[in-house]
Design a protein around this motif. Structure first.
Motif: not given
Length: 650
Positions: A483-491
């Motif tokens: 899910i973090l791979d597809t997160f489009p925001g800033t991480l």
């Protein structure tokens, strides 16, 4: 290799549930086993049975004669008034253990910041955990059992532990012993393990159907080999399931055929259909996270501009809000740091415990305000933070898991489909029974899953994760990473889990406790090299978060002598690029020295083995020449290391 321990038809029952049944395993000299499985599957119970702390409910565990076993549990039980030295070494006189290089290495790796005379019960949780680990590692045991040893260790500590265990339990040495470790740290598993045991939990289908007990599946190699082998097993199981479904359809079709008046069928055809239905492998617990819609993120995210932060009157490392200590100097956590987060940036933060990683996250979140400087946030920024303790769920302790999710949103769009709170909870790996459990009664891993789901449902565009891998099993970690791979925001991720950092972030920075934020172009490996160099008193790394101010030098570069001229080495000062290259060269030399030292140790062991066997006496001359060459190479590398270190001091 010598056989140390055997498991035959092991059965373990907890309550009314068969945790494990029919387990057959063996442990040989030189074996390093990693134990994986979801939370609650029985990994810790298995270790207790291996150590003899828990009697099995069936089968037996056989141990070689006078076999000594040391066990590290997840709980630390120290008697008040026990000093660190007594907790680690008992009543053994100091001269017995202080002269052992391996024990001195354990002290340096785990207890460098702990006073030997300190009362263990007054230490922090992380320090107590390291004292317990040191006590197990210094014990004279052939088999060492470790339950989550990397908890409370930073990246540097995990790296040291991996090198120590590899050296101690090397299969090339006779009588090396064996290691069994329960951990969810996948880099650590890959670094040390020769085998993986996966504890597959049992299944209770409910009703009148019989319970399927848990089992253990074995794999050769470390974590990467385990993932590949497990994927191949899943593929083969899918092929077998497809064949089984086709056969079952044919059998059921035949059973339906025939004259309506026909009241009997050949028994063998009925038995064949029943066998196909029964031959279904027990399912695994699965966790499926889904990407939620994310609020739009503008060009400006979060900027730290010349930020300094101190905790007044605490003298170091205090939490905000704590009262001042009389006469204590302010604890400066950050000093003139300028750092800008870009839209879609994925950054990992590493650093020693207590250096200020969590403080940096709280500044980004807006919970803390800087002592000086300012934090500028974009107008469209929506921040969500997963804290270490998931304390946000404490106020929801009396709610059911489903109700805690429904509190954020009754329905949410996932992949173009509308899902209810109940459906989302089930996709997160909660059974229907666990979905209606009170939040105050669920496990630590379930709390983190639940809180992460609640955060994603708020549709943030900046996600701050503080040690997100705590209490999560490897399957859940894989789902979180997807899910973090597809997160489009800033991480922004703070973690000691190298596997996670290298998997989901594009670059890393370091917080070393000196008030600065340092860029790590070489990733976590560069951080470890930087720490080793700092421990030797040479080099300071490259400060990228510090603002260059007129009249101030750059972190150790261009240091003038007392008279304003060059330093005492009389060498021209190194530029920033030259210093970075020299630091890397120093790290390369250190790695070669470690390999050379390991080769010397291996040759010594081979010489001992050859000299003990008359049939191998002819090998002694060749091994002696190899040993002389290896020692000469190590001496040359030591000279090169001294030259590189002197160049950095200039």
């Amino acid at each position: 290799m010598a056989h140390l321990l055997g498991i035959e038809d092991l059965r373990i029952i907890v309550g009314s549930r068969a945790l494990l049944d029919g387990v057959r395993l063996g442990i040989e000299d030189g074996t390093r086993v990693g134990v994986l499985g979801p939370n609650g599957a029985g990994k810790s119970t298995l270790l207790a049975a291996l150590a003899g702390k828990r009697e099995p409910d069936g089968g037996r565990i056989t141990r070689a004669g006078d076999l000594s076993i040391a066990l590290l549990t997840q709980s630390d039980d120290f008697t008040p008034g026990t000093t660190v030295t007594r907790a680690v070494h008992g009543d053994a006189p100091e001269h017995e253990w202080a002269s052992d290089p391996a024990i001195r290495d354990i002290h340096a790796g785990l207890l460098a910041d702990v006073s030997p005379s300190a009362d263990v019960t007054t230490l922090s949780g992380g320090q107590r955990r390291r004292v317990a680990l040191a006590a197990v590692l210094t014990a004279d045991a052939r088999i060492v059992l470790l339950d989550e040893p990397t908890n409370h260790l930073d990246v540097e500590g995990v790296d040291w532990l991996a090198r120590h265990l590899n050296a101690r339990f090397s299969g090339r040495r006779a009588g090396a012993g064996a290691l069994v470790v329960v951990t969810h740290d996948r880099w650590f598993l890959d670094a040390i393990c020769t085998n993986v045991w996966e504890v597959v939990p049992g299944v209770d289908p409910g009703g009148d159907r019989p319970q399927v007990p848990g089992r253990i599946e074995t794999y050769d190699g470390g974590y990467a080999a385990y993932v590949l082998a497990r994927a191949e097993r899943a593929r083969q199981a899918a092929v077998a399931a497809a064949k089984r479904d086709n056969l079952l359809r044919k059998e059921l079709a035949w059973l339906r055929r025939g004259a309506p008046a026909r009241t009997s069928k050949p028994r063998f055809r009925i038995e064949a259909a029943e066998a196909l239905i029964a031959d279904v492998p027990p399912p695994r617990d699965t966790v499926q996270l889904a990407a939620m819609a994310t609020a739009r993120l503008g060009k400006k995210v979060i900027d730290l501009e010349d930020v300094s932060l101190s905790y007044p009157g605490r003298g170091g490392g205090a939490a905000p809000g704590a009262g001042p200590a009389d006469g204590a100097a302010p604890a400066e956590v950050l000093r003139h740091v300028t750092w800008r987060l870009a839209p879609g940036e994925r950054v990992g933060i590493v650093g020693v415990n207590g250096a200020g990683k969590t403080t940096l996250l709280r500044l980004l979140e807006g919970v803390l305000e800087p002592t000086s400087g300012r934090v500028v946030r974009g107008t469209t920024v929506a921040v969500a933070t997963l804290s270490q303790s998931t304390h946000e769920l404490d106020a929801l302790a009396d709610l059911r898991v489903v109700e805690a999710v429904a509190q954020v949103g009754e329905r949410v769009m996932v992949g173009g489909k509308e899902l209810t709170a109940t459906q989302l909870v089930e996709r997160l790996g909660f059974t229907r029974q666990r979905a209606w459990t009170r939040v105050g009664e669920i496990s630590g891993g379930e709390r983190r899953r639940l809180q992460l789901l609640r955060l994603l449902m708020t549709e943030p565009n900046v996600l701050l994760l503080d040690e997100p891998t705590n209490d999560l099993d490897t399957d859940t970690l894989a789902a979180v990473e997807d899910i973090l791979d597809t997160f489009p925001g800033t991480l922004v991720v703070v973690s000691h889990d190298r596997y996670l950092l290298e998997r989901v972030t594009d670059h890393q920075v370091a917080v070393l406790g000196d008030g600065q934020v340092r860029d790590l172009p070489g990733g976590v490996e560069e951080y470890l090299e930087l720490r080793r160099v700092a421990a030797d008193g040479v080099g300071r790394g490259v400060v990228v978060g510090a603002r260059d101010r007129p009249g101030s030098g750059r972190s150790g570069d261009d240091r003038p002598g007392d008279d304003g001229g060059p330093g005492p080495s009389a060498r021209p000062p190194l530029t920033g690029a030259q210093r970075r290259e020299a630091t890397k060269a120093l790290g390369r030399i250190e790695r070669r020295m470690e390999r050379a030292a390991s080769r010397i140790e291996d040759l010594h062991a081979r010489l001992e083995e050859a000299s003990a066997e008359p049939s191998r006496l002819g090998e002694l001359a060749g091994l002696g020449r190899e040993l002389a060459q290896a020692q000469a190479e190590h001496a040359a590398l030591e000279e090169a290391w001294l030259d590189a270190a002197e160049s950095l001091e200039s």
